[in-house]
Motif scaffolding. Structure first.
Motif, PDB file in Angstrom:
ATOM      1  N   LEU A 181      -7.393   3.953   4.883  1.00  0.00           N
ATOM      2  CA  LEU A 181      -6.422   2.901   5.173  1.00  0.00           C
ATOM      3  C   LEU A 181      -6.952   1.906   6.196  1.00  0.00           C
ATOM      4  O   LEU A 181      -6.731   0.694   6.069  1.00  0.00           O
ATOM      5  CB  LEU A 181      -5.112   3.519   5.667  1.00  0.00           C
ATOM      6  CG  LEU A 181      -3.992   2.527   5.969  1.00  0.00           C
ATOM      7  CD1 LEU A 181      -3.561   1.803   4.698  1.00  0.00           C
ATOM      8  CD2 LEU A 181      -2.804   3.218   6.610  1.00  0.00           C
TER       9      LEU A 181
ATOM     10  N   TRP B 254      -1.144   7.274   2.384  1.00  0.00           N
ATOM     11  CA  TRP B 254      -1.871   7.248   3.661  1.00  0.00           C
ATOM     12  C   TRP B 254      -3.106   8.131   3.525  1.00  0.00           C
ATOM     13  O   TRP B 254      -3.029   9.262   3.059  1.00  0.00           O
ATOM     14  CB  TRP B 254      -0.978   7.755   4.782  1.00  0.00           C
ATOM     15  CG  TRP B 254      -1.564   7.592   6.152  1.00  0.00           C
ATOM     16  CD1 TRP B 254      -2.473   8.418   6.752  1.00  0.00           C
ATOM     17  CD2 TRP B 254      -1.296   6.546   7.078  1.00  0.00           C
ATOM     18  NE1 TRP B 254      -2.788   7.943   7.993  1.00  0.00           N
ATOM     19  CE2 TRP B 254      -2.081   6.804   8.227  1.00  0.00           C
ATOM     20  CE3 TRP B 254      -0.465   5.436   7.053  1.00  0.00           C
ATOM     21  CZ2 TRP B 254      -2.050   5.971   9.332  1.00  0.00           C
ATOM     22  CZ3 TRP B 254      -0.447   4.618   8.163  1.00  0.00           C
ATOM     23  CH2 TRP B 254      -1.227   4.882   9.289  1.00  0.00           C
TER      24      TRP B 254
ATOM     25  N   ILE C 140       0.868  -1.185   0.000  1.00  0.00           N
ATOM     26  CA  ILE C 140       0.000   0.000   0.000  1.00  0.00           C
ATOM     27  C   ILE C 140       0.898   1.226   0.000  1.00  0.00           C
ATOM     28  O   ILE C 140       1.722   1.399   0.903  1.00  0.00           O
ATOM     29  CB  ILE C 140      -0.948   0.014   1.216  1.00  0.00           C
ATOM     30  CG1 ILE C 140      -1.829  -1.239   1.214  1.00  0.00           C
ATOM     31  CG2 ILE C 140      -1.801   1.266   1.209  1.00  0.00           C
ATOM     32  CD1 ILE C 140      -2.731  -1.347   2.433  1.00  0.00           C
TER      33      ILE C 140
ATOM     34  N   VAL D 181       2.957  -1.102   4.294  1.00  0.00           N
ATOM     35  CA  VAL D 181       2.457   0.260   4.093  1.00  0.00           C
ATOM     36  C   VAL D 181       3.657   1.196   4.030  1.00  0.00           C
ATOM     37  O   VAL D 181       4.468   1.231   4.972  1.00  0.00           O
ATOM     38  CB  VAL D 181       1.500   0.691   5.221  1.00  0.00           C
ATOM     39  CG1 VAL D 181       0.992   2.104   4.977  1.00  0.00           C
ATOM     40  CG2 VAL D 181       0.338  -0.291   5.339  1.00  0.00           C
TER      41      VAL D 181
ATOM     42  N   SER E 232     -12.896   1.469   0.110  1.00  0.00           N
ATOM     43  CA  SER E 232     -11.855   0.571   0.602  1.00  0.00           C
ATOM     44  C   SER E 232     -12.190  -0.877   0.277  1.00  0.00           C
ATOM     45  O   SER E 232     -11.298  -1.669  -0.069  1.00  0.00           O
ATOM     46  CB  SER E 232     -11.688   0.748   2.113  1.00  0.00           C
ATOM     47  OG  SER E 232     -11.323   2.072   2.434  1.00  0.00           O
TER      48      SER E 232
END
Length: 878
Positions: free
Chosen positions: A356, A352, A349, A377, A783
């Motif tokens: 998230l 931010w 990923i 991340v 998401s």
């Protein structure tokens, strides 16, 4: 001749007392390193291995002084000098020397005198001679006694000094006597070593002075202030060398240590009797342990040893500083997330945002069947802050490990740090803030990803904010990129939910991994079977499409019943998980008769849009495609009407081409009650509350505004409803009292549908408890879509068709289209009845239930149905 004139001086000088040594005086001890001392003085212990040259010289000097004194005493006449006392026995009394007198001569003289002068004179002369001899003997005796006392004092002092310095050893008579010349180093070499050491020490100082002199002379000669001095240039070169080469500092410290060892060894070689190799080792011991110089004796060795020890302390201080800096830098690198991630087949990923948390939750649920996974991340934030924010998220990771790293997705080195080439999926999140800037950054990120030399194993899922930028991103990324336009997805969902209340919960169940979701898989045993039979071949799944190999892998939703599966075709199903379903033997299903009930024609609707979004022009186009002819779209926001037309035209909307809807503009603030009261709120079929563009950067502020607008609208609607309608019983509504304020708003919700765009998941609980709005949870739904596409990129084609204006869509149907009141049917029989209308039933909601059931179990069991029940189907758009 006078005896006194030939006697040695009672107090000899120091130079006379310490001449060169003579072997005749040295004790018979064959070991030159050992010296026999006074027997009453105890032997000192064995000296240490490191003795200074000065102390050795003092030892041999004492021997030389004793030998010289012996030689001088032996050179005196036998009649005047007594035998010297041995140095080993200073307390033995000295014997008086034997003095012979010519007695016969004196007797002849006496006889002659007696004959002339008589016996009286003979006795006088004899007495005078005896007195003279006696006085001379007494004087000589006292002189020798004084010399003996002086020698005894000096011997005692030397013995005490040797014992104190610990340089004596036990007597070893078996060792051969070496020559003294073997122990005396070549003074020329030692002097040369001292000269070389001094020269090497003075050269850096001279070079520094020369550089400073040249710099000053250039500055004074040219008188140009812009010219850089020579010392600054040298300082810059040194700084550049230390900065460019990572091991420059340890290397410089090693060179400095070697130089100090060499210089110290040469200096010690010049002031001691040890060999050069021993001096180099001794120099290293002084550097390694500064306390070793305590055993040095003499001015020269002490000065050199102290200098070496001081340099050693500086070197070890610098070494400790380098080691401490290296450890601190490594720990700081680990703390800030700069270390490399050694993983493969992980989900990466980049970025931010507020989405998230929901994205990590969905990925954790998806990886639960694999006993957890790895999610990395990387964002331009501190690692500790990211880990702290993730720890605050209130959900179970189900064995999934989340690894955070600080870095920029625009830098290839940072991308390699997170093993981007080995990731199975890469998700690029849109930044919070301006949509154009966010999409521009996403485009640059895709460019960086396509520039990875090792190539990418997985696909890229990019979240965009503006639909107009989707073409450019796909052009750059090519086949590697799958896009999810957040605003477009939410806008289409809001429109579908406004037309069909309750559809938001259906989409939340299908998009999320907690319940049932889409899966594509090949089943060779189904080849040659018609799609009508495939529909009832999975007890734990519902087929809803085919991925046709003959059409290049195109996904066909809701195909014809007569479609025959070919080799290479895959089946699209809705199931709980990818390992929870499999085809089974065809069940025996009773063929149901077709119910000839025509669906009612679409009626014109009246819809209100509260707020302004940057993609509102796209929403207007979709509404014009979905709504019936003669519908009205009211736009209520604080943007001036002239400014609205300009923005709509800039967005690409041609108002004259709208065929089914008519735009009605109203200006006002959606959180001011008197502005809302000017609208006919009770007459709208659907009301869409948008997250206004002015506050969409802050999720909490946008949700507060949407919630305030929702409550105001419901309160106004409740007060405008007839009294008899507001006082109806609440029944299944909950525990709210009859006629209460919240109950009145619930009654108002039956008259019109309000869809609120919610960004913060915490606001969801407030709306779900009050049951006054069919909400849309933006961040969570986006998401879910991102996680689903990341797990299987083919699902993106399915979602695009379901959200598009044409093709198939998710719909909610009344039960009277498929059954009669009280009829008992199995779910398989309802599926076959729905196929007569070219629809695929994927679930239902009973009239007494709060939520719909997607992919119900026990599909072959019969149950009694009611006309108040509703079914969820996939059907072509009307």
């Amino acid at each position: 001749m006078s005896i006194d004139s030939e006697s040695p001086s009672p107090s000899p000088s120091r130079d006379w007392f310490f001449p060169s040594p003579s072997p005749s005086f040295i004790h018979p001890n064959p070991n030159p390193r050992r010296c026999v001392t006074n027997p009453r003085v105890s032997r000192p212990p064995k000296p240490s291995s490191f003795q200074s040259f000065s102390h050795s010289s003092s030892k041999y000097a004492g021997i030389r002084r004793r030998v010289e004194f012996a030689r001088r005493t032996e050179s005196l006449p036998a009649s005047n000098v007594a035998r010297p006392v041995s140095a080993q026995k200073p307390d033995v009394p000295v014997k008086k020397p034997d003095v012979s007198v010519d007695v016969s001569g004196e007797k002849k003289f006496a006889r002659a005198s007696a004959g002339r002068f008589g016996g009286r004179w003979r006795m006088a002369i004899l007495a005078a001679i005896l007195a003279t001899v006696l006085g001379s003997l007494l004087h000589k005796n006292f002189s020798l006694h004084n010399q003996i006392n002086v020698l005894q004092d000096q011997i005692y002092e030397l013995n005490m000094r040797l014992q104190t310095c610990n340089i004596l050893d036990y007597v070893d008579l078996t060792n051969p006597v070496p020559q003294e010349s073997d122990h005396l180093p070549n003074r020329n070499l030692k002097n040369m070593a001292l000269i070389i050491t001094f020269t090497l020490l003075i050269i850096p100082f001279l070079i520094f002075k020369y550089v400073d002199y040249v710099s000053k002379s250039r500055r004074s000669a040219d008188n140009i202030s812009e010219e850089v001095s020579l010392n600054k240039q040298l300082a810059y070169q040194v700084d550049a060398f230390l900065s460019v080469h990572p091991y420059a500092k340890p290397l410089a410290l090693l060179v400095a240590t070697l130089l100090l060892i060499c210089l110290g060894g040469l200096a010690l070689f010049g002031v001691t009797v040890d060999s050069l190799a021993d001096c180099l080792w001794l120099s290293w011991t002084y550097i390694a342990d500064s306390g070793n110089h305590a055993n040095s004796e003499g001015i020269g060795p002490r000065l050199v040893s102290v200098s070496i020890s001081f340099g050693g302390m500086l070197i070890f201080a610098m070494m400790l500083g380098l080691v401490s800096d290296a450890i601190s830098e490594k720990l700081d690198s680990l703390r800030k997330g700069r270390s490399e991630v050694v993983e493969q087949n992980h989900t990466l990923i980049l970025g931010w945002s507020d989405k998230l948390g929901s994205l990590l939750n969905q990925l954790s649920i998806a990886n639960e069947s694999l006993d957890g996974g790895i999610v990395v991340v990387m964002a331009e934030r501190d690692k500790e802050e990211m880990e702290l924010d993730i720890a605050k998220m209130e959900f179970d990771f189900r064995g999934t490990s989340v690894i955070c790293r600080s870095g920029s997705p625009l830098i290839l080195a940072d991308l390699k740090k997170v093993s981007v080439s080995k990731a199975r999926a890469i998700i690029v999140l849109a930044e919070d803030g301006n949509a154009d800037q966010s999409d521009a950054r996403a485009l640059r990120t895709v460019l960086s990803l396509t520039g990875v030399k090792e190539g990418l194993r997985g696909h890229i899922v990019v979240e965009l904010s503006d639909l107009d930028n989707e073409v450019l991103v796909k052009l750059v990324g090519g086949d590697l990129v799958e896009t999810v336009v957040a605003h477009d997805v939410i806008g289409r969902l809001m429109i579908q939910c406004a037309r069909q209340p309750g559809l938001a919960q259906i989409w939340e169940d299908i998009l999320g991994f907690e319940n049932c979701e889409f899966y594509i898989k090949r089943w060779p045993e189904l080849d040659g079977m018609q799609f009508e039979d495939v529909l009832i071949s999975f007890p734990d799944a519902i087929p809803c499409g085919i991925k046709a190999a003959a059409y290049g892998g195109k996904i066909i939703l809701n195909p014809d019943d007569s479609y025959i599966l070919q080799e290479g075709d895959e089946v699209l199903v809705i199931a709980e998980d990818d390992d929870t379903y499999a085809p089974a033997t065809l069940p025996m299903v009773k063929e149901a008769s077709f119910i000839h009930i025509a669906r009612p024609a679409r009626k014109p609707q009246k819809i209100l849009l509260c707020g302004w979004r940057r993609d509102i022009d796209d929403m207007i186009v979709v509404l014009d495609a979905f709504l019936a002819n003669g519908s009205e779209l009211w736009m209520f926001n604080d943007v001036p009407e002239k400014e609205r037309d300009r923005k709509l035209i800039d967005g690409g909307l041609d108002i004259t081409r709208l065929s089914n809807i008519t735009l009605v503009n109203r200006e006002g603030n959606a959180v001011i009650r008197r502005h809302l009261e000017s609208l006919p709120l009770e007459s709208f079929d659907s009301i869409l509350i948008l997250a206004d563009e002015s506050v969409e950067d802050s999720a909490i502020q946008a949700d507060s505004r949407s919630l305030a607008t929702l409550l105001l609208i419901r309160d106004i609607q409740a007060k405008r409803l007839p009294y008899r309608e507001a006082m109806v019983t609440q029944g299944h509504r909950g525990s709210f009292s009859q006629g209460s304020w919240i109950g009145e708003m619930q009654q108002a919700s039956d008259k019109s549908v309000i869809i609120s765009e919610i960004l913060d998941p915490r606001t969801k609980n407030l709306l779900s408890m009050s049951k006054i709005s069919d909400y849309v949870l933006s961040n969570e739904l986006v998401s879910m879509a991102l996680a689903m596409v990341a797990e299987d990129r083919q699902i993106n084609d399915v979602l695009e068709e379901l959200f598009a204006e044409e093709g198939n869509e998710m719909q909610i149907r009344q039960a009277n289209l498929y059954l009669r009141e009280g009829e008992e049917l199995s779910f398989y029989e309802i599926i076959l009845r729905a196929r007569q209308r070219r629809e695929i039933v994927i679930g239902y909601r009973l009239s007494s239930a709060e939520r719909a059931i997607i992919n119900p179990p026990a599909k072959n069991e019969r149950q009694r149905w009611s006309l108040k029940d509703v079914f969820v189907v996939i059907a072509e758009k009307e």
